[in-house]
Structures are given as C-alpha cells and as structure tokens.
Design an enzyme around this catalytic site. Sequence first.
Site, mmCIF file in Angstrom:
data_model
loop_
_atom_site.group_PDB
_atom_site.id
_atom_site.type_symbol
_atom_site.label_atom_id
_atom_site.label_comp_id
_atom_site.label_asym_id
_atom_site.label_seq_id
_atom_site.Cartn_x
_atom_site.Cartn_y
_atom_site.Cartn_z
ATOM 1 N N THR A 29 -9.804 -55.891 50.319
ATOM 2 C CA THR A 29 -9.702 -56.994 51.234
ATOM 3 C C THR A 29 -9.438 -58.446 50.433
ATOM 4 O OG1 THR A 29 -10.324 -58.496 53.160
ATOM 5 C CG2 THR A 29 -12.038 -57.975 51.555
ATOM 6 N N ASN A 30 -9.450 -59.582 50.974
ATOM 7 C CA ASN A 30 -8.889 -60.786 50.245
ATOM 8 C C ASN A 30 -9.933 -61.786 50.676
ATOM 9 O OD1 ASN A 30 -7.988 -62.320 52.640
ATOM 10 N ND2 ASN A 30 -6.492 -60.454 52.324
ATOM 11 N N ARG A 31 -9.814 -62.967 50.208
ATOM 12 C CA ARG A 31 -10.971 -64.236 50.291
ATOM 13 C C ARG A 31 -10.590 -64.896 51.703
ATOM 14 N NH1 ARG A 31 -14.422 -64.664 46.212
ATOM 15 N NH2 ARG A 31 -13.499 -63.439 44.079
#
Length: 222
Positions: A29-31
């Site tokens: 995933t990402n932030r």
Amino acid sequence: DASDRLSGKKLIVTAGGTREALDPVRYLTNRSSGKMGYAIAAAAQGAGAEVTLISANSALPVPNHVRLIRVESANELLAAVKKAFPVADGLIMAAAVADYRPAVVANQKIKKTAANQTMTLELVRNPDILQTISTSKRPGQVVVGFAAETNDLIANAAKKIKAKKLDLIVANDVANKQIGFNADQNQVTFLFADGQQIKSPLESKAAIAERLIQLITDHFLN
Ligand code: C5P
C-alpha cells in the site's frame, strides 16, 4: 446561497490508498490517509451535491449525508467508479492508486524458509482508472485528477492532464513535508486543460477542498 450551488448534481469522490494483496494476511500500500478526498466529499455535500465517496482503506469518519462505498484494491476501485460514473456529473479522483499489484495472490500465507534468504516479488501494472473512465466521458461530465510530484510539478501535472484527458488537475509538491500525504494542510496548484494555473496558499485541506469545489462549480457545473 452557498449551500445549494450544486443541488441536483451528482459527484463521485475517491479517497484513500489502495491495498494490493500478496496473500491472506499481507498487502502492498502507500501512505495516503484519505484526508484530502474526505474533505472534498464534505465540501461537495456542503455545496448541495449528492456525493458518492468511494473510499479505499481510510479510517476517517464519514462526512454526514454522503453515500459511502468501501473498496480495497485498485481493481475494486475501478469497478466501483465504472458503475457510478455513467449517472454522475463529475468524478474527483483523490485516491492514491497503487501503480502495480502482485502478479499472483497466494491462497495461503507465504512462508519464510531457511533456504530462501531473499525473495523476489513479481508485480503487474494496475489499470489507470482515470484513463479508463475518460474514454467514456459524456459532454458536460467533469473529470478531475490529482498529481503528487516530488519534482517538475507543473510539467508533470500538464502531462497527466493530457494523458488522462482531464478537465482539471490538482498538483501538489509531496517533497515538502508540511503538505501532502497525511498532513492536515496542503498547498496546491490548480491546472486547467487550457493551461490556466491558480496557486492556492498553504491552508487546511478543508479550505483547499472548498476552493476546488468552487472552481469546479464556476468552470464546469453551472
Ligand atoms: O499517474 P499518477 O498516479 O501520478 O496520477 C495521479 C492521478 O491519477 C490521481 O488522480 C489518481 O487518483 C489517478 N490514478 C488513477 N489510476 C491509477 C493511478 C492513478 O486513476 N492506476
């Protein structure tokens, strides 16, 4: 007045970050926090629009009177956007979509072994949701994207507006820690398809969202 500028208009807002499964217990995933997209959904609802918020994995409280659809992966997000877009007046893609996903999703938890001290993951490209949707755009429908960049902000945003056939792109410099991912404030440049640029001050994501909804209303939905 300000609370009914968009009455009768249907807007789709996407928010959050997609999760791309590796196995039953792991994902890439990402932030993204979802803060910008949720603020846009609230601002659009406040302006009288009927809002569908398609949310990828955000823990934020859902704004009142907004229809919520929860999704996990880029493919699920694409399916939800495709379904909602034909009857919508506009789409605002604030979600951070993973560019790649694991080529294979294991059915069982992947095990470490003494023999395997390194591991290589094969990734495949995810579909570009904006590019896919733009091809089915009707006259009068407005499509807005975001461009989070660490360098050459305007040049890169201008490329994306063309490639994804957008009406407007919201460009922000994510190299600056005060703004962007997970921050409460943002500073953006609104770039239109005709080249017009409007730079916002550094302000809350709620204020940026209000500014964006005002611009969309004035330029495309009146
Ligand atoms: O190409 P890039 O990811 O920088 O473009 C960002 C914009 O494109 C955002 O509006 C994002 O929501 C959208 N996007 C998309 N589908 C993808 C990747 C990004 O719609 N696969």
